[in-house]
Design a protein around this motif. Sequence first.
Motif, PDB file in Angstrom:
ATOM      1  N   PHE A 156      -4.645   7.021   6.209  1.00 53.76           N
ATOM      2  CA  PHE A 156      -4.851   5.710   6.842  1.00 53.76           C
ATOM      3  C   PHE A 156      -6.229   5.136   6.500  1.00 53.76           C
ATOM      4  CE2 PHE A 156      -1.289   6.836   9.680  1.00 53.76           C
ATOM      5  CZ  PHE A 156      -0.642   5.607   9.749  1.00 53.76           C
ATOM      6  N   LEU A 157      -7.267   5.978   6.588  1.00 54.13           N
ATOM      7  CA  LEU A 157      -8.623   5.493   6.328  1.00 54.13           C
ATOM      8  C   LEU A 157      -8.764   4.982   4.892  1.00 54.13           C
ATOM      9  CD1 LEU A 157     -10.776   8.128   8.260  1.00 54.13           C
ATOM     10  CD2 LEU A 157     -10.215   5.786   8.940  1.00 54.13           C
ATOM     11  N   LYS A 158      -8.078   5.643   3.973  1.00 55.17           N
ATOM     12  CA  LYS A 158      -8.097   5.186   2.578  1.00 55.17           C
ATOM     13  C   LYS A 158      -7.437   3.812   2.473  1.00 55.17           C
ATOM     14  CE  LYS A 158      -6.725   6.505  -2.094  1.00 55.17           C
ATOM     15  NZ  LYS A 158      -5.872   7.414  -2.911  1.00 55.17           N
ATOM     16  N   ALA A 159      -6.327   3.628   3.194  1.00 56.89           N
ATOM     17  CA  ALA A 159      -5.613   2.339   3.176  1.00 56.89           C
ATOM     18  C   ALA A 159      -6.494   1.231   3.749  1.00 56.89           C
ATOM     19  CB  ALA A 159      -4.312   2.443   3.954  1.00 56.89           C
ATOM     20  N   PHE A 160      -7.261   1.546   4.798  1.00 54.65           N
ATOM     21  CA  PHE A 160      -8.094   0.525   5.444  1.00 54.65           C
ATOM     22  C   PHE A 160      -9.293   0.093   4.588  1.00 54.65           C
ATOM     23  CE2 PHE A 160      -6.149   1.937   9.610  1.00 54.65           C
ATOM     24  CZ  PHE A 160      -5.517   0.722   9.842  1.00 54.65           C
ATOM     25  N   GLU A 161      -9.519   0.779   3.468  1.00 48.45           N
ATOM     26  CA  GLU A 161     -10.555   0.328   2.533  1.00 48.45           C
ATOM     27  C   GLU A 161     -10.138  -0.970   1.839  1.00 48.45           C
ATOM     28  OE1 GLU A 161     -11.280   3.543  -0.145  1.00 48.45           O
ATOM     29  OE2 GLU A 161     -12.073   4.885   1.418  1.00 48.45           O
ATOM     30  N   ASN A 162      -8.813  -1.217   1.804  1.00 47.26           N
ATOM     31  CA  ASN A 162      -8.288  -2.374   1.065  1.00 47.26           C
ATOM     32  C   ASN A 162      -7.570  -3.403   1.934  1.00 47.26           C
ATOM     33  OD1 ASN A 162      -9.025  -1.280  -1.561  1.00 47.26           O
ATOM     34  ND2 ASN A 162      -7.389   0.220  -1.215  1.00 47.26           N
ATOM     35  N   VAL A 163      -7.249  -3.019   3.184  1.00 48.69           N
ATOM     36  CA  VAL A 163      -6.537  -3.959   4.063  1.00 48.69           C
ATOM     37  C   VAL A 163      -7.187  -3.961   5.440  1.00 48.69           C
ATOM     38  CG1 VAL A 163      -4.336  -3.699   2.841  1.00 48.69           C
ATOM     39  CG2 VAL A 163      -4.825  -2.215   4.807  1.00 48.69           C
ATOM     40  N   ASP A 164      -6.906  -5.015   6.210  1.00 53.70           N
ATOM     41  CA  ASP A 164      -7.479  -5.142   7.563  1.00 53.70           C
ATOM     42  C   ASP A 164      -6.590  -4.486   8.612  1.00 53.70           C
ATOM     43  OD1 ASP A 164      -9.739  -6.815   6.741  1.00 53.70           O
ATOM     44  OD2 ASP A 164      -8.193  -8.298   6.301  1.00 53.70           O
ATOM     45  N   ILE A 184       0.838  -1.201   0.000  1.00 51.99           N
ATOM     46  CA  ILE A 184       0.000   0.000   0.000  1.00 51.99           C
ATOM     47  C   ILE A 184       0.871   1.249   0.000  1.00 51.99           C
ATOM     48  CG2 ILE A 184      -1.936  -1.100   1.186  1.00 51.99           C
ATOM     49  CD1 ILE A 184      -0.982   0.299   3.790  1.00 51.99           C
ATOM     50  N   ASP A 185       0.227   2.380  -0.286  1.00 47.21           N
ATOM     51  CA  ASP A 185       0.899   3.676  -0.237  1.00 47.21           C
ATOM     52  C   ASP A 185       0.387   4.460   0.955  1.00 47.21           C
ATOM     53  OD1 ASP A 185       2.794   4.236  -2.377  1.00 47.21           O
ATOM     54  OD2 ASP A 185       1.114   3.917  -3.753  1.00 47.21           O
ATOM     55  N   LEU A 186       1.288   4.989   1.756  1.00 45.32           N
ATOM     56  CA  LEU A 186       0.946   5.982   2.776  1.00 45.32           C
ATOM     57  C   LEU A 186       1.759   7.222   2.428  1.00 45.32           C
ATOM     58  CD1 LEU A 186       0.739   3.873   6.080  1.00 45.32           C
ATOM     59  CD2 LEU A 186      -1.153   4.907   4.820  1.00 45.32           C
ATOM     60  N   ASN A 187       1.136   8.094   1.660  1.00 50.61           N
ATOM     61  CA  ASN A 187       1.871   9.182   1.020  1.00 50.61           C
ATOM     62  C   ASN A 187       2.260  10.317   1.958  1.00 50.61           C
ATOM     63  OD1 ASN A 187       1.786   8.101  -1.693  1.00 50.61           O
ATOM     64  ND2 ASN A 187      -0.418   8.491  -1.624  1.00 50.61           N
ATOM     65  N   MET A 188       1.696  10.327   3.171  1.00 47.56           N
ATOM     66  CA  MET A 188       1.965  11.438   4.093  1.00 47.56           C
ATOM     67  C   MET A 188       3.116  11.141   5.050  1.00 47.56           C
ATOM     68  SD  MET A 188      -0.146  13.764   3.192  1.00 47.56           S
ATOM     69  CE  MET A 188       0.090  14.903   4.554  1.00 47.56           C
ATOM     70  N   THR A 189       3.859  10.055   4.807  1.00 44.67           N
ATOM     71  CA  THR A 189       4.886   9.599   5.752  1.00 44.67           C
ATOM     72  C   THR A 189       5.867  10.701   6.150  1.00 44.67           C
ATOM     73  OG1 THR A 189       4.699   7.381   4.832  1.00 44.67           O
ATOM     74  CG2 THR A 189       6.642   7.832   6.163  1.00 44.67           C
ATOM     75  N   GLU A 190       6.299  11.490   5.182  1.00 43.74           N
ATOM     76  CA  GLU A 190       7.309  12.525   5.476  1.00 43.74           C
ATOM     77  C   GLU A 190       6.753  13.637   6.363  1.00 43.74           C
ATOM     78  OE1 GLU A 190       9.203  14.002   1.972  1.00 43.74           O
ATOM     79  OE2 GLU A 190      10.134  12.071   1.478  1.00 43.74           O
ATOM     80  N   ALA A 191       5.437  13.709   6.486  1.00 47.15           N
ATOM     81  CA  ALA A 191       4.826  14.779   7.295  1.00 47.15           C
ATOM     82  C   ALA A 191       4.670  14.387   8.758  1.00 47.15           C
ATOM     83  CB  ALA A 191       3.456  15.142   6.714  1.00 47.15           C
ATOM     84  N   TYR A 192       4.875  13.102   9.108  1.00 46.12           N
ATOM     85  CA  TYR A 192       4.600  12.635  10.476  1.00 46.12           C
ATOM     86  C   TYR A 192       5.388  13.411  11.522  1.00 46.12           C
ATOM     87  CZ  TYR A 192       2.675   8.327   8.280  1.00 46.12           C
ATOM     88  OH  TYR A 192       1.977   7.425   7.539  1.00 46.12           O
ATOM     89  N   VAL A 193       6.701  13.440  11.363  1.00 46.97           N
ATOM     90  CA  VAL A 193       7.563  14.013  12.408  1.00 46.97           C
ATOM     91  C   VAL A 193       7.337  15.514  12.563  1.00 46.97           C
ATOM     92  CG1 VAL A 193       9.949  14.401  13.154  1.00 46.97           C
ATOM     93  CG2 VAL A 193       9.275  12.159  12.254  1.00 46.97           C
ATOM     94  N   PRO A 194       7.368  16.302  11.464  1.00 50.79           N
ATOM     95  CA  PRO A 194       7.144  17.752  11.663  1.00 50.79           C
ATOM     96  C   PRO A 194       5.752  18.080  12.194  1.00 50.79           C
ATOM     97  CG  PRO A 194       7.337  17.207   9.309  1.00 50.79           C
ATOM     98  CD  PRO A 194       7.760  15.995  10.068  1.00 50.79           C
ATOM     99  N   THR A 195       4.738  17.324  11.780  1.00 48.35           N
ATOM    100  CA  THR A 195       3.378  17.589  12.264  1.00 48.35           C
ATOM    101  C   THR A 195       3.278  17.298  13.759  1.00 48.35           C
ATOM    102  OG1 THR A 195       2.484  16.981  10.102  1.00 48.35           O
ATOM    103  CG2 THR A 195       0.936  17.035  11.935  1.00 48.35           C
TER     104      THR A 195
END
Length: 492
Positions: free
Chosen positions: A391-399, A299-310
């Motif tokens: 994350f919610l978009k990812a959970f549409e396709n995975v458990d 899967i893609d989690l495209n916001m990964t680089e934003a985690y730490v600064p946010t």
Amino acid sequence: MTDLHRLTIRELSEGLQQAQFSSRELTEHYLKRIAKIDTKVKSYVTVTAEQALAEADAADAALKAGNASVLAGIPLAHKDIFCTKGIKTTAGSKMLDNFISPYDATVVAKAKAAGLVTLGKVNMDEFAMGSTSESSYFGATGNPWALDHVPGGSSGGSAAAVAADLAPIATGTDTGGSIRQPASFCGLTGLKPTYGRVSRFGMIAYASSLDQGGPMARTAEDCAYLMNVIAGHDAKDSTSINKEVDDYVANLNGTSVKGLRIGIPKQYFNVSGLDAEVKARVEESLKKLEEMGASLVEIDLNMTEAYVPTYYLIAPAEASSNLSRFDGVRYGYRCENPVDLMDLYKRSRSEGFGAEVQRRILIGTYALSAGYYDAYYVKAQKVRRLIQQDFLKAFENVDVIAAPSAPTTAYKIGANLSPTEMYLGDIYTLAVNLAGLPAINAPVGFDQESLPVGLQLIGNYWSESQLLSIVHQYQQNTDWHTKRASVAEETA
């Protein structure tokens, strides 16, 4: 009776219910271990021996009368961030070194009501700000697997106490990974529940929209037992959710691993700081889950680089607000001979808070200041929503979503990581708190230095039962959770 500390929560419960041993014998056994072994580990800030024995005697009376709960008489340790009536509650800080709480946190009250026996309060990073437990006013705690290494943080004392068999279970709190990362570093199972699942009343606040209490133990089953006690709505906590609580123990086999879709974020496994051995152990654990019937889905989690600064805008901003109450006036540390009110404030706070807490207060105050509020804090909250949607978009396709819990194994005590290096070590855990999701760490092996490695599984909202069930079944097919550090093998 020399190996009581090797029993699981289920075995301890059955032993007490069947009168194979008493709660007093069990509690004395742990107190002896603490007296002998904790001189090396340094996990406890306060040992409450007298109270523990009184609680054990009360549990024994209830057991004899046949009206005891499942966990009655079983000892536990509380992270020193939970208020405990009549017992010092320090949050690992000089600021609260003299604070004796007049009330119990809801988590503590629920544990008492279930008949659990409080052995004491365990060490932590000051006000839960850190990833090593070195920022504690009471000094560093050692990792039972290698005493010259950190146990992680901020719930490092909780992790070390359980890993050294100085408590069978412990409470922890998780604001950006503070249950999962120390569980990873110490080879334990640790669950960060959905935000609002466990009451925050009486839990000294770091960042109120991120903090969440949870269990730390050797196994998913042990965590499930404690979750059955501490989860649930609390009218005293405005962020507590009034939602039916699962029977986590009964549901341990409720999720079939066969057919389970596990999301593998490609961004997570290409992080530059990810240690090769950590990556290998995590991938081996995923292969094992695949053998058990799960399917791995990239899967893609495209916001990964934003985690730490946010995170490091929102958390310090909330900390600067929450910690403004520690001013030397009402409770806590007060400087000596202040010349005026401003001097009282300044010196009490600069002398009472450690360097990392001061750093985060200053960052947060800056982010909330009039000229920068929109540019930093408001923008960070908007990005937070995008992270949640990712994350919610990812959970549409995975458990569930799989990741390492930390990019490395435990650091050496005194490694003197820069603040940036320490913050980047939280890359895999921060987003879970920003989104309010549940996540669990499971031990999945060791590196070449025999230091534990952890797998993190992230679930959708209210999926604690599912996460515990998956890890429980993984633990039925592996033995990493049964491994013990040499210090834990010592006899009292």
